[in-house]
Write a protein that holds these residues in place. Sequence first.
Motif, short mmCIF file in Angstrom:
data_model
loop_
_atom_site.label_atom_id
_atom_site.label_comp_id
_atom_site.label_asym_id
_atom_site.label_seq_id
_atom_site.Cartn_x
_atom_site.Cartn_y
_atom_site.Cartn_z
N LEU A 65 0.55 -1.18 0.03
CA LEU A 65 -0.38 0.43 -0.02
C LEU A 65 1.03 0.96 -0.15
O LEU A 65 0.64 2.33 -0.48
N THR A 66 2.09 1.17 0.62
CA THR A 66 2.66 2.58 0.20
C THR A 66 4.06 2.16 -0.32
O THR A 66 5.02 2.82 -0.55
N ASP A 67 4.04 1.25 -1.45
CA ASP A 67 4.83 1.06 -2.06
C ASP A 67 6.43 1.01 -1.42
O ASP A 67 7.70 1.75 -1.98
N THR A 68 6.52 -0.05 -0.47
CA THR A 68 8.21 0.09 0.55
C THR A 68 8.10 -1.32 0.59
O THR A 68 7.03 -2.29 0.81
N HIS A 69 9.30 -1.96 0.53
CA HIS A 69 9.87 -3.20 0.68
C HIS A 69 9.43 -3.46 1.99
O HIS A 69 9.75 -3.17 2.60
N TRP A 70 8.91 -4.98 2.08
CA TRP A 70 8.09 -5.36 3.40
C TRP A 70 9.54 -4.99 4.50
O TRP A 70 8.82 -5.25 5.80
N ASN A 71 10.85 -5.20 4.11
CA ASN A 71 11.70 -5.19 4.90
C ASN A 71 12.05 -4.12 5.28
O ASN A 71 13.06 -4.08 6.22
N ASP A 72 11.86 -3.03 4.78
CA ASP A 72 11.88 -2.36 4.45
C ASP A 72 11.19 -0.69 5.39
O ASP A 72 10.99 -0.03 5.93
N VAL A 73 9.81 -1.36 6.07
CA VAL A 73 8.71 -1.33 6.69
C VAL A 73 9.50 -0.38 8.29
O VAL A 73 9.85 -1.45 8.75
N PRO A 74 8.78 0.63 8.78
CA PRO A 74 9.40 1.10 9.75
C PRO A 74 9.37 -0.23 11.42
O PRO A 74 8.12 -0.17 11.43
N ARG A 75 10.16 0.08 11.61
CA ARG A 75 10.58 -1.30 12.95
C ARG A 75 9.37 -1.14 13.74
O ARG A 75 8.54 -2.11 14.28
N ASP A 76 8.56 0.23 14.06
CA ASP A 76 7.55 -0.01 15.29
C ASP A 76 6.34 -0.01 14.43
O ASP A 76 5.63 0.19 14.81
#
Length: 98
Positions: A65-76
Amino acid sequence: MLLNDDTPIGQLLNLGPACKRWLHPIGIRTRGDLRWISLEELYEKVKRRIPQCNGVFLYAVFGALTDTHWNDVPRDIQKQLLEKARNIDRRLKNEKRQ
């Protein structure tokens, strides 16, 4: 890639053939479909059909949904998503016991 609500889920980052097989039976075919369902509701629907689904699935969807690689989703955010998944997992497990 320019994302819009008509973008098929198979063209979204993180959502490959397996996710497509998990999402199509519950009516999720486009980015717009994903945007209109809460992550909690989506996870529960998929988890009921695919028991091996886990919290990482939510990273993938959030990233799609945010066009972000799953591993780059912020830790929080990862932590929040995992907690949501755990809560749903516990509730579904309790439902089976009853």
